[in-house]
Design a protein around this motif. Structure first.
Motif, short mmCIF file in Angstrom:
data_model
loop_
_atom_site.label_atom_id
_atom_site.label_comp_id
_atom_site.label_asym_id
_atom_site.label_seq_id
_atom_site.Cartn_x
_atom_site.Cartn_y
_atom_site.Cartn_z
N LEU A 131 -10.32 22.42 -4.38
CA LEU A 131 -10.42 21.87 -2.70
C LEU A 131 -10.86 20.51 -3.05
O LEU A 131 -10.44 19.66 -2.29
CB LEU A 131 -11.10 22.95 -2.05
N ARG A 132 -11.76 20.29 -3.72
CA ARG A 132 -12.38 19.15 -3.95
C ARG A 132 -11.19 17.89 -4.31
O ARG A 132 -11.18 16.95 -3.84
CB ARG A 132 -13.58 19.05 -4.81
N GLU A 133 -10.61 18.31 -5.30
CA GLU A 133 -9.70 17.19 -5.79
C GLU A 133 -8.58 17.17 -4.79
O GLU A 133 -8.07 15.73 -4.47
CB GLU A 133 -9.03 17.89 -6.97
N ARG A 134 -8.10 18.04 -3.93
CA ARG A 134 -7.12 17.91 -3.06
C ARG A 134 -7.60 17.18 -1.93
O ARG A 134 -7.05 16.17 -1.35
CB ARG A 134 -6.61 19.27 -2.61
N LEU A 135 -8.66 17.39 -1.61
CA LEU A 135 -9.14 16.42 -0.45
C LEU A 135 -9.33 14.92 -0.73
O LEU A 135 -9.28 14.11 -0.08
CB LEU A 135 -10.50 16.93 -0.05
N ILE A 136 -9.82 14.70 -1.99
CA ILE A 136 -10.15 13.33 -2.51
C ILE A 136 -8.92 12.47 -2.72
O ILE A 136 -8.76 11.63 -2.15
CB ILE A 136 -11.08 13.29 -3.80
N GLY A 137 -7.69 13.44 -2.96
CA GLY A 137 -6.32 12.82 -3.30
C GLY A 137 -5.97 12.47 -1.72
O GLY A 137 -5.27 11.22 -1.51
N ASP A 138 -6.24 13.20 -0.94
CA ASP A 138 -5.77 12.90 0.66
C ASP A 138 -6.40 11.59 0.96
O ASP A 138 -5.84 10.81 1.61
CB ASP A 138 -6.00 14.06 1.35
N LEU A 139 -7.59 11.75 0.87
CA LEU A 139 -8.73 10.43 1.22
C LEU A 139 -8.06 9.33 0.40
O LEU A 139 -8.05 8.25 1.16
CB LEU A 139 -9.99 10.79 0.98
N MET A 165 -5.12 8.08 2.16
CA MET A 165 -5.65 7.28 3.33
C MET A 165 -5.72 5.87 3.09
O MET A 165 -5.38 4.93 3.83
CB MET A 165 -6.53 7.99 4.13
N GLN A 166 -6.61 5.86 2.21
CA GLN A 166 -7.04 4.41 1.96
C GLN A 166 -5.84 3.47 1.29
O GLN A 166 -5.64 2.12 1.84
CB GLN A 166 -8.00 4.38 0.76
N GLY A 206 4.39 6.81 -3.15
CA GLY A 206 3.86 5.50 -2.62
C GLY A 206 3.75 5.78 -0.92
O GLY A 206 4.12 6.88 -0.61
N ALA A 207 3.32 4.55 -0.41
CA ALA A 207 3.31 4.69 1.01
C ALA A 207 4.42 4.63 2.06
O ALA A 207 4.47 4.66 3.24
CB ALA A 207 2.04 4.03 1.77
N GLY A 208 5.57 4.16 1.17
CA GLY A 208 6.79 3.77 2.11
C GLY A 208 6.71 2.43 2.68
O GLY A 208 7.44 2.12 3.46
N LEU A 209 6.18 1.42 2.05
CA LEU A 209 5.93 0.05 2.71
C LEU A 209 6.30 -0.85 1.65
O LEU A 209 6.16 -2.33 1.99
CB LEU A 209 4.57 -0.19 3.25
N GLY A 210 6.44 -0.70 0.43
CA GLY A 210 6.61 -1.64 -0.72
C GLY A 210 7.94 -2.37 -0.45
O GLY A 210 7.99 -3.55 -0.48
N LEU A 211 9.02 -1.73 -0.24
CA LEU A 211 10.26 -2.44 0.12
C LEU A 211 10.03 -3.18 1.37
O LEU A 211 10.60 -4.42 1.71
CB LEU A 211 11.60 -1.89 0.14
N THR A 212 9.51 -2.63 2.34
CA THR A 212 9.43 -3.32 3.61
C THR A 212 8.60 -4.95 3.55
O THR A 212 8.93 -5.81 4.02
CB THR A 212 8.63 -2.40 4.72
N ILE A 213 7.39 -4.79 2.67
CA ILE A 213 6.76 -5.87 2.28
C ILE A 213 7.50 -6.90 1.78
O ILE A 213 7.58 -8.00 1.89
CB ILE A 213 5.30 -5.61 1.72
N ALA A 214 8.29 -6.36 0.63
CA ALA A 214 9.21 -7.16 -0.07
C ALA A 214 10.15 -7.76 0.58
O ALA A 214 10.27 -9.22 0.54
CB ALA A 214 9.73 -6.54 -1.11
N ARG A 215 10.83 -7.29 1.53
CA ARG A 215 11.75 -8.02 2.45
C ARG A 215 11.33 -9.02 3.40
O ARG A 215 11.78 -10.24 3.51
CB ARG A 215 12.50 -7.04 3.15
N ALA A 216 9.97 -8.60 3.81
CA ALA A 216 9.34 -9.66 4.79
C ALA A 216 8.80 -10.74 3.97
O ALA A 216 9.05 -11.98 4.42
CB ALA A 216 8.14 -9.03 5.34
N LEU A 217 8.37 -10.53 2.72
CA LEU A 217 8.08 -11.86 1.93
C LEU A 217 9.33 -12.65 1.42
O LEU A 217 9.17 -13.88 1.49
CB LEU A 217 7.40 -11.45 0.68
N ALA A 218 10.49 -12.06 1.46
CA ALA A 218 11.51 -12.82 0.84
C ALA A 218 12.19 -13.55 2.10
O ALA A 218 12.38 -14.79 1.81
CB ALA A 218 12.58 -11.90 0.38
#
Length: 472
Positions: A288-296, A299-300, A424-436
Motif C-alpha cells: 500500500l505504501r508503494e502505491r500511495l507514494i507512486g500516486d503522489l 501528482m507532482q 506520462g501526464a499527457g502534456l508532452g506533445l501539447t508542450i512541444a506544439r506550443a514551443l514550435a
C-alpha cells in the motif's frame, strides 16, 4: 496562371480590378464624349463657312441684275446653278436654321439634300480623262475607292429681292464621322497603362494597413510579448491598431495571471505534498505504501508539467542564431548515452533564429516520445529554398488516423495502462506544439509509409539566417 488567380483573390487584386475597370470606363467615356463634342463643333463651323459662301454669292446676284446671267453661268465658290431635273431629298434643317439668322434673301431659303452629282461641274474639260487601255483588251469595270467619301450636295431654293426665284447647288466636302471605337491605339494604350499603374498604387496603399494588421496578428501567435502595432494612418486604421493593441495587452495579462496562478499552486502544494510523503513512509503495509507514494509522485509530475505548459507560452527567452544540426546532435548523443536507440541520419547546415532552450525542450520531448513508444528514434534535417524540415521517426506501430491530432490535446494519453511511468501526464506533445508554434514552426504527426510514426517540424525559409552548406 495560379499566381494570377491568387492575386485577384486578394484584396489588392480586387481593388486593382475595380479601380482599373471603373477608371478606364470613365476615361474612355469622357474621351468619346469629348470627341463627339469636338465633331459637333467642327460641323457647326463648317455650316457657317458654307452659309457665308452662299450668302455672298446670293447677295452678289441680288445686287447685280445685269450680270446675273453671267454669274449664274460661271458660278461661285462651291455654288452653282442647280441642273434641271435634280431630285430633292429631305430638308437640311441645320443649314436652314443657320440661314434664318442671316440678313438678305437667304433668310427665307429652303435647303434640301440632293445627289452629289448635281454639284459636279458641267464642263467636260474639267473631268479627268479616262485611263488608256490596250486595243482588243476588255474594259475592266472601274472600282470605287473605299476611302472615297462623296461630297455633300444641297439644293437651295431662294427668291431674290426683285422676286426672281433661283435654284442653286451648294456643295461642301463630306465630314468623316469617327465611330465610337475609332480611337488612336497609341493613345488608348498609354491611357490604360497610366490607369493601371495608378490603380495598382492606390490598391496597394488601401490594402497596406490590412496587410500590416494581418502580419501583426500572425506575429502575435508566435510571440505574445512582441511590440504593439504603431497607431498611425487614417482614423479607421488607428482605431483598428488601438483595438489590436488592447487585445494583445489583455491576452498578456490573462496569460500572466494563469502562469502566476499555476506557479502559486505548485509552490503552495510543495509543503503538503512533502508532508504527505513523509507520513506515507510510516505506512506499515509495504504494498500500500508503494502505491500511495507512486500516486503522489504522479501528482507532482502532473503539477510540474502543467506549470511547464503555461511557461512555454509565456517564455521571454530571446531568439539567437542557432545551428540546428549541432542542437539535434547533442540531444541524440545524450539519449544514446542513456542507452536509447537513437541516431542522427542527415544534416543540413541550416542556421535559424530560434530560442535555444525552448528548441532543446521541444526536440527532447519528441525524441523521448519516439524512444518511449517506438523503441528507437531516427533524426534528420532537410532544407530547401522554401522551408527547413526536421523529421523524428520511430519504429513503433504508429497511430490511427483520427488519433494523429488528438494526441496534441492536453492530458490525452493513448497508452492504455494509465501508468505514469509508461504514459506520462499527457502534456508532452501539447508542450512541444506550443514551443514550435511560438518559434514560427508547425508540428504534426504522420504514419511513415515504411512503418513507424514520424514527427515533422517545419519552418518557412524566412526564419533562416543563412542557407549554409547542405550535408549529403
Amino acid at each position: 496562371m495560379k499566381r494570377l488567380r491568387r492575386f485577384f483573390a486578394s484584396m489588392v487584386g480586387r481593388l486593382f480590378l475595380i479601380l482599373l475597370l471603373g477608371m478606364a470606363v470613365a476615361a474612355i467615356g469622357a474621351t468619346v464624349l469629348a470627341s463627339a463634342k469636338r465633331q459637333q463643333e467642327f460641323e457647326r463651323q463648317n455650316l457657317n463657312r458654307i452659309a457665308d459662301r452662299l450668302q455672298g454669292y446670293v447677295n452678289l446676284l441680288d445686287g447685280n441684275p445685269e450680270l446675273r446671267e453671267r454669274l449664274l453661268a460661271v458660278g461661285g465658290p462651291s455654288v452653282r446653278e442647280l441642273p434641271d431635273g435634280a431630285r430633292q431629298g429631305r430638308k437640311d434643317t441645320a443649314m436652314m436654321a443657320v440661314l434664318d439668322d442671316r440678313p438678305g434673301p437667304v433668310a427665307h431659303a429652303e435647303v434640301h439634300f440632293t445627289s452629289f452629282r448635281s454639284c459636279l461641274p458641267r464642263l467636260p474639260e474639267l473631268l479627268p480623262p479616262p485611263p488608256p487601255h490596250k486595243m482588243g483588251a476588255p474594259k475592266r469595270p472601274r472600282e470605287r475607292d473605299p476611302s472615297f467619301i462623296p461630297p455633300k450636295c444641297r439644293a437651295v431654293s431662294v427668291v431674290l429681292s426683285d422676286g426672281t426665284p433661283l435654284r442653286l447647288a451648294l456643295d461642301s466636302p463630306a465630314v468623316a464621322h469617327n465611330g465610337i471605337l475609332a480611337v488612336d491605339p497609341l493613345f488608348l494604350t498609354l491611357l490604360v497603362m497610366a490607369i493601371a499603374i495608378l490603380a495598382y498604387i492606390v490598391a496597394r496603399m488601401a490594402s497596406a494597413p490590412l496587410q500590416r494588421l494581418a502580419d501583426a496578428a500572425a506575429a502575435l501567435g508566435d510571440d505574445l510579448q512582441g511590440e504593439p502595432m504603431p497607431v498611425t494612418g487614417p482614423l479607421e486604421v488607428r482605431r483598428a491598431a488601438e483595438a489590436f493593441n488592447a487585445m494583445q495587452q489583455r491576452l498578456q495579462r490573462h496569460l500572466g495571471e494563469r502562469t502566476q496562478m499555476l506557479a502559486a499552486i505548485t509552490h503552495d502544494l510543495q509543503t503538503p505534498v512533502t508532508r504527505l510523503r513523509l507520513r506515507l513512509e510510516n505506512v506499515p503495509d509495504e504494498a500500500l505504501r508503494e502505491r500511495l507514494i507512486g500516486d503522489l509522485g504522479a501528482m507532482q509530475a502532473l503539477i510540474r508539467e502543467g506549470l511547464e505548459l503555461a511557461r512555454s507560452a509565456e517564455s521571454a527567452e530571446q531568439r539567437a542564431a542557432l545551428v540546428l544540426d549541432s542542437l539535434l546532435e547533442s540531444i541524440v548523443e545524450d539519449a544514446a548515452e542513456a542507452g536509447a536507440d537513437v541516431r542522427f541520419d542527415h544534416a543540413s547546415g541550416a542556421v535559424m533564429m530560434l530560442r535555444p532552450l525552448a528548441m532543446h525542450r521541444l526536440f527532447s520531448n519528441l525524441v523521448d516520445n519516439a524512444v518511449m513508444y517506438g523503441q528507437s528514434a531516427r533524426v534528420s534535417v532537410e532544407q530547401t529554398e522554401d522551408e527547413v524540415v526536421v523529421r523524428i521517426r520511430d519504429s513503433g506501430p504508429g497511430l490511427a488516423e483520427d488519433e494523429l491530432e488528438a494526441v496534441f490535446d492536453p492530458f490525452v494519453r493513448l497508452e492504455t495502462s494509465r501508468s505514469r511511468d509508461t504514459g506520462g501526464a499527457g502534456l508532452g506533445l501539447t508542450i512541444a506544439r506550443a514551443l514550435a508554434e511560438k518559434d514560427g514552426a508547425t508540428l504534426h504527426l504522420r504514419n511513415h509509409p515504411q512503418g513507424g510514426l514520424e514527427a515533422v517540424v517545419r519552418w518557412p525559409a524566412t526564419w533562416r539566417v543563412a542557407p549554409g552548406p547542405r550535408a549529403g
